[in-house]
Design a protein around this motif. Structure first.
Motif: not given
Length: 293
Positions: A65, A146, A152, A165, A167
């Motif tokens: 990330v 995002k 996240f 993962l 969102v």
């Protein structure tokens, strides 16, 4: 020197490398067979090619990330032992950072993309193969983005055996997004909501449930009503928002998310080796294979 098809064929037989790699090696070495073999070895291609028919179904998932961008990847190895190797872990992290930076649109494009050191991902992986001694594969990846108003959720289970993962929009609370990711790791949903299930899949499931009910001897006049009830259970099985939340089975995931003022925009769930036909080996054979390398 002109490179003939016979020369390429001979080099392929000696190294197991691909046709284009052999042709390039011969061109780079002016047709010198020994130097071409060394060229392929130096690039890690010869050793990698000899392992190409092996099954790499172990490995790890990993999530990188960076601000409002993230990537989840799966990299495979032949054994769980190598998957825990420091060199393998470094490879995985380097690949994730590169994919997040280069943003390829397909796995094929990812393999051909050049890293900061000037080599392609394929060449980088082949070099690692020559050092580690097992077949290694960058199998798949997914990029996510995002806004500053979103979150996240990154979760690795069992050291990366499963990676999820998520969102979430409408919240910046990463703990909420991670809870949803943990839930997806445990219950393995296929879709976010009913809206993502195709009409074809729904109808196919409806027909299966209808036939099941008829085979159970249920009266035809109540079969349709039974099917609709059972179809609801099907959606609970495959849709994230319809599932009972693992941390509180008394509420659905959609209620948990709603209470946080959020919505699930997307999720990606990778499980190492899923869909790969694994070779069955006992522990003694695996150890002997390692010793022989």
């Amino acid at each position: 020197m002109a490179i003939t098809a016979q020369m390429v064929k001979e080099l392929r037989e000696k190294t197991g490398a691909g046709m284009m790699d052999c042709k390039k090696a011969l061109q780079e070495t002016d047709g010198d067979m020994d130097k071409a073999i060394d060229f392929l070895r130096e690039k890690g291609i010869a050793k990698a090619a000899k392992k190409s028919d092996r099954i790499a179904a172990e490995g790890t998932t990993y999530i990188e990330v960076n601000g409002n961008e993230a990537v989840i990847i799966e990299v495979n190895a032949e054994t769980d032992f190598v998957a825990k190797n420091e060199g393998f872990q470094t490879l995985v992290q380097d690949l994730a950072k590169h994919l997040l930076k280069s943003k390829p649109t397909s796995i094929e494009e990812a393999h051909e993309s050049k890293m900061d050191n000037g080599v392609t991902v394929t060449e980088y992986v082949n070099t690692a193969i020559s050092k580690i001694g097992e077949k290694l594969t960058l199998r798949r990846f997914a990029l996510a983005t995002k806004t500053d108003a979103d979150a996240f959720g990154a979760y690795l289970h069992m050291g990366g055996r499963i990676g999820v993962l998520t969102v979430l929009t409408g919240t910046t609370d990463e703990s909420v997004a991670k809870d949803v990711a943990m839930h997806a790791a445990a219950l393995h949903p296929k879709y976010v909501s009913r809206d993502e299930v195709s009409a074809e899949e729904t109808e196919r499931e409806r027909e299966v449930l209808k036939q099941q009910a008829l085979n159970e001897g249920k009266p035809a006049n109540i079969v349709e009503k039974m099917v609709e009830g059972r179809l609801g259970k099907f959606f609970e099985d495959v849709c994230l928002l319809e599932q009972s939340f693992v941390k509180n089975p008394d509420e659905k995931v959609k209620q948990f998310v709603k209470n946080a003022g959020a919505s699930v925009a997307s999720f990606v769930r990778y499980e190492v080796g899923e869909g790969i036909e694994k070779r069955q080996e006992n522990f003694a054979e695996e150890v002997m294979n390692q010793v022989k390398k």
